[in-house]
Enzyme design. Structure first.
Site, PDB file in Angstrom:
ATOM      1  N   TYR A 108      -2.205  25.887  28.387  1.00 44.77           N
ATOM      2  CA  TYR A 108      -1.693  25.403  29.667  1.00 44.77           C
ATOM      3  C   TYR A 108      -0.520  26.254  30.146  1.00 44.77           C
ATOM      4  CZ  TYR A 108       0.508  22.427  33.157  1.00 44.77           C
ATOM      5  OH  TYR A 108       1.067  21.956  34.316  1.00 44.77           O
ATOM      6  N   GLU A 109       0.337  26.659  29.211  1.00 47.99           N
ATOM      7  CA  GLU A 109       1.519  27.455  29.561  1.00 47.99           C
ATOM      8  C   GLU A 109       1.215  28.947  29.643  1.00 47.99           C
ATOM      9  OE1 GLU A 109       4.673  26.251  26.907  1.00 47.99           O
ATOM     10  OE2 GLU A 109       5.002  24.408  28.055  1.00 47.99           O
ATOM     11  N   GLY A 155      -0.115   7.040  31.992  1.00 55.40           N
ATOM     12  CA  GLY A 155       1.189   6.581  31.514  1.00 55.40           C
ATOM     13  C   GLY A 155       1.566   7.111  30.144  1.00 55.40           C
ATOM     14  N   ASN A 180       5.950  25.359  36.528  1.00 50.13           N
ATOM     15  CA  ASN A 180       5.207  24.167  36.128  1.00 50.13           C
ATOM     16  C   ASN A 180       5.560  22.973  37.025  1.00 50.13           C
ATOM     17  OD1 ASN A 180       3.837  22.141  34.817  1.00 50.13           O
ATOM     18  ND2 ASN A 180       4.584  22.696  32.779  1.00 50.13           N
ATOM     19  N   GLU A 217      11.261  19.531  22.161  1.00 51.40           N
ATOM     20  CA  GLU A 217      10.718  20.883  22.071  1.00 51.40           C
ATOM     21  C   GLU A 217       9.383  20.990  22.803  1.00 51.40           C
ATOM     22  OE1 GLU A 217      10.224  24.909  21.100  1.00 51.40           O
ATOM     23  OE2 GLU A 217      11.998  23.640  21.128  1.00 51.40           O
ATOM     24  N   TYR A 246       9.121  14.975  35.537  1.00 51.16           N
ATOM     25  CA  TYR A 246      10.454  14.778  34.957  1.00 51.16           C
ATOM     26  C   TYR A 246      11.442  14.243  35.990  1.00 51.16           C
ATOM     27  CZ  TYR A 246       8.670  17.497  31.012  1.00 51.16           C
ATOM     28  OH  TYR A 246       7.941  17.951  29.942  1.00 51.16           O
ATOM     29  N   GLY A 282      -2.125  10.724  33.795  1.00 54.79           N
ATOM     30  CA  GLY A 282      -2.171   9.713  34.842  1.00 54.79           C
ATOM     31  C   GLY A 282      -2.318   8.295  34.321  1.00 54.79           C
TER      32      GLY A 282
END
Length: 169
Positions: free
Chosen positions: A31-32, A101, A130, A89, A137, A99
């Protein structure tokens, strides 16, 4: 299924979870956009994350009994606060469980742990591109610390600097 219809549990990861944790680490690296950066092995995780000397911990999030994601975290220390903090981390939720929770449950679990253990803060880093994670966040109430830049020494630069240490006379 609506988010509130899925039973979500968080449990402490154990050495038996090393294959699952490594799978999640690899999915996170994909993903990163760093799929080849993961060099950790299951044995590495058993030794360094779950070994007796480890200061890092991991938790597994399960949705309806199925492993959905994980978090790895460890204590830090703030001289300004005069007490420990908690550094997140890695936080990862598999795409099939987003989605529902699960991410919120993981961060809430860590926040609860930080408060219960008397830590002064919970902090983490996020890649600047991202946007989905940044939005998540900020929806939790987290604020970016834009005045700080993270630096890192690795590989040859780390080894070269370490070699400069002069042995005591």
């Amino acid at each position: 299924m609506a988010p509130h219809d899925v039973p979500i549990t968080i449990r402490t990861a154990t050495a038996a979870d090393a294959p699952l944790v490594l799978r999640f680490i690899r999915e996170l690296a994909d993903y990163e956009r760093e799929p080849d950066a993961v060099v950790a092995t299951e044995d590495d995780l058993r030794r360094t994350l779950f070994g007796d000397a480890s200061t890092a911990r991991a938790v597994i999030c399960e949705c309806a009994g199925e492993a959905a994601g994980f978090a790895v975290f460890f204590p830090t220390f703030s001289t300004w606060l005069g007490r420990a903090g908690l550094h997140l981390e890695d936080l990862y939720v598999a795409p099939t469980h987003r989605g529902l929770g699960a991410g919120r449950a993981l961060v809430a679990h860590l926040a609860n742990l930080a408060v219960a253990e008397g830590y002064g803060r919970l902090e983490w880093a996020v890649l600047d591109w991202n946007t989905p994670s940044i939005d998540f966040y900020e929806a939790l109430g987290a604020a970016p610390q834009t005045e700080w830049t993270t630096y890192r020494l690795t590989g040859e630069a780390l080894t070269a600097l370490a070699a400069e240490v002069v042995a005591p006379a």
